[in-house]
Design a protein around this motif. Sequence first.
Motif, PDB file in Angstrom:
ATOM      1  N   UNK A  66       0.589  -1.246  -0.073  1.00 10.68           N
ATOM      2  CA  UNK A  66       0.140   0.132   0.147  1.00 10.68           C
ATOM      3  C   UNK A  66       0.848   1.120   0.019  1.00 10.68           C
ATOM      4  N   UNK A  67       2.109   1.026   0.033  1.00 13.71           N
ATOM      5  CA  UNK A  67       2.973   2.308   0.083  1.00 13.71           C
ATOM      6  C   UNK A  67       3.016   2.926  -1.240  1.00 13.71           C
ATOM      7  N   UNK A  68       2.948   4.262  -1.357  1.00 17.50           N
ATOM      8  CA  UNK A  68       3.051   5.057  -2.670  1.00 17.50           C
ATOM      9  C   UNK A  68       4.498   5.078  -3.143  1.00 17.50           C
ATOM     10  N   UNK A  69       4.556   4.862  -4.537  1.00 20.33           N
ATOM     11  CA  UNK A  69       5.830   4.914  -5.307  1.00 20.33           C
ATOM     12  C   UNK A  69       6.130   6.385  -5.895  1.00 20.33           C
ATOM     13  N   UNK A  70       6.885   7.041  -5.195  1.00 19.46           N
ATOM     14  CA  UNK A  70       7.310   8.413  -5.689  1.00 19.46           C
ATOM     15  C   UNK A  70       8.129   8.541  -6.791  1.00 19.46           C
ATOM     16  N   UNK A  71       8.806   7.772  -6.889  1.00 20.53           N
ATOM     17  CA  UNK A  71      10.118   7.495  -7.840  1.00 20.53           C
ATOM     18  C   UNK A  71      10.682   6.214  -7.847  1.00 20.53           C
ATOM     19  N   UNK A  72      11.152   5.756  -8.955  1.00 21.90           N
ATOM     20  CA  UNK A  72      11.863   4.481  -9.108  1.00 21.90           C
ATOM     21  C   UNK A  72      12.998   4.532 -10.092  1.00 21.90           C
ATOM     22  N   UNK A  73      13.975   3.632  -9.860  1.00 21.61           N
ATOM     23  CA  UNK A  73      15.076   3.550 -11.018  1.00 21.61           C
ATOM     24  C   UNK A  73      15.735   2.220 -10.939  1.00 21.61           C
ATOM     25  N   UNK A  74      16.423   2.051 -12.017  1.00 21.30           N
ATOM     26  CA  UNK A  74      17.305   0.810 -11.960  1.00 21.30           C
ATOM     27  C   UNK A  74      18.400   1.178 -11.468  1.00 21.30           C
ATOM     28  N   UNK A  75      19.172   0.096 -10.557  1.00 20.70           N
ATOM     29  CA  UNK A  75      20.357   0.285  -9.943  1.00 20.70           C
ATOM     30  C   UNK A  75      21.332  -0.928 -10.218  1.00 20.70           C
ATOM     31  N   UNK A  76      22.627  -0.594 -10.087  1.00 19.87           N
ATOM     32  CA  UNK A  76      23.631  -1.815 -10.346  1.00 19.87           C
ATOM     33  C   UNK A  76      24.470  -1.616  -9.383  1.00 19.87           C
ATOM     34  N   UNK A  77      25.166  -2.660  -8.762  1.00 18.66           N
ATOM     35  CA  UNK A  77      26.311  -2.677  -7.982  1.00 18.66           C
ATOM     36  C   UNK A  77      27.704  -2.442  -9.076  1.00 18.66           C
ATOM     37  N   UNK A  78      28.842  -2.051  -8.094  1.00 14.85           N
ATOM     38  CA  UNK A  78      29.797  -1.785  -8.872  1.00 14.85           C
ATOM     39  C   UNK A  78      30.772  -3.266  -9.119  1.00 14.85           C
ATOM     40  N   UNK A  79      31.006  -3.515 -10.204  1.00 16.36           N
ATOM     41  CA  UNK A  79      31.670  -4.818 -10.648  1.00 16.36           C
ATOM     42  C   UNK A  79      32.900  -4.555 -11.626  1.00 16.36           C
ATOM     43  N   UNK A  80      33.986  -4.652 -10.878  1.00 11.48           N
ATOM     44  CA  UNK A  80      35.251  -4.333 -11.747  1.00 11.48           C
ATOM     45  C   UNK A  80      35.753  -5.738 -12.078  1.00 11.48           C
ATOM     46  N   UNK A 102      29.056 -30.164 -11.918  1.00 17.56           N
ATOM     47  CA  UNK A 102      28.190 -29.182 -11.794  1.00 17.56           C
ATOM     48  C   UNK A 102      29.002 -27.949 -12.176  1.00 17.56           C
ATOM     49  N   UNK A 103      28.499 -27.168 -13.271  1.00 20.91           N
ATOM     50  CA  UNK A 103      29.212 -25.959 -13.467  1.00 20.91           C
ATOM     51  C   UNK A 103      28.203 -24.581 -13.002  1.00 20.91           C
ATOM     52  N   UNK A 104      29.018 -23.844 -12.300  1.00 14.87           N
ATOM     53  CA  UNK A 104      28.577 -22.650 -11.833  1.00 14.87           C
ATOM     54  C   UNK A 104      29.055 -21.406 -12.494  1.00 14.87           C
ATOM     55  N   UNK A 105      27.886 -20.620 -12.595  1.00 11.77           N
ATOM     56  CA  UNK A 105      28.298 -19.131 -12.995  1.00 11.77           C
ATOM     57  C   UNK A 105      27.562 -18.097 -12.017  1.00 11.77           C
ATOM     58  N   UNK A 106      28.094 -17.301 -11.629  1.00 12.59           N
ATOM     59  CA  UNK A 106      27.790 -16.176 -10.831  1.00 12.59           C
ATOM     60  C   UNK A 106      26.940 -14.965 -11.914  1.00 12.59           C
ATOM     61  N   UNK A 107      25.995 -14.736 -11.493  1.00  8.52           N
ATOM     62  CA  UNK A 107      25.310 -14.011 -12.451  1.00  8.52           C
ATOM     63  C   UNK A 107      24.805 -12.429 -11.563  1.00  8.52           C
ATOM     64  N   UNK A 108      25.060 -11.346 -12.205  1.00 11.01           N
ATOM     65  CA  UNK A 108      24.610 -10.211 -11.491  1.00 11.01           C
ATOM     66  C   UNK A 108      23.163  -9.797 -11.762  1.00 11.01           C
ATOM     67  N   UNK A 109      22.127  -9.877 -10.892  1.00  8.76           N
ATOM     68  CA  UNK A 109      20.712  -9.631 -11.055  1.00  8.76           C
ATOM     69  C   UNK A 109      20.374  -8.094 -10.956  1.00  8.76           C
TER      70      UNK A 109
END
Length: 174
Positions: A66-80, A102-109
């Motif tokens: 029920x909280x209003x959404x005043x503004x929204x944006x996409x964000x990501x973390x720094x990944x060097x 098993x083959x693992x792959x880290x994915x940035x979401x």
Amino acid sequence: MNIYSLIPIVCIILSLGYWFYTKNKISQQVQTVDSTDFKAEFANATLYKNQFLISELPFLKKAMEQSPIDAFNYANTEHNMVDALKDGVKDKLKGMATLGTVRFTTVATPKYLVLSGDKLHLFDTDTDGEIDKHLIFEPTQLKNSRLAVYPLEGQIKAQAQARGKNVKAYKLSL
């Protein structure tokens, strides 16, 4: 003229055709941005925001309840490069722990920032697109935060400039 001499010529012609096509598309996008009346568009901002939340980001409305959404944006973390190497080593070690079965792959979401009143919500998604974490920053916590212009470099700069002339990125430190 044999087939082997035609292959490079065809490749050159196709690559030139693709280059002209993408250059034309980018110039059309820039021309559209330059000819847009932003004062009229800002008058419809609330309508656009609600339409976008309903069509593209319904999970944000659901998570905010029920909280209003005043503004929204996409964000990501720094990944060097160091982070990428750490992720690669971690994935290899996990794979070795399973004896290579098993083959693992880290994915940035994707992450989303939502401003609701005086609170800032940070949503982190999992690999299925579902909300994994929901962090809420109170006004007292936001007093210590910093917002700085993030310099665009390399490929990121080229991608940003293809979308318009005045594209900027910001770094939010919480």
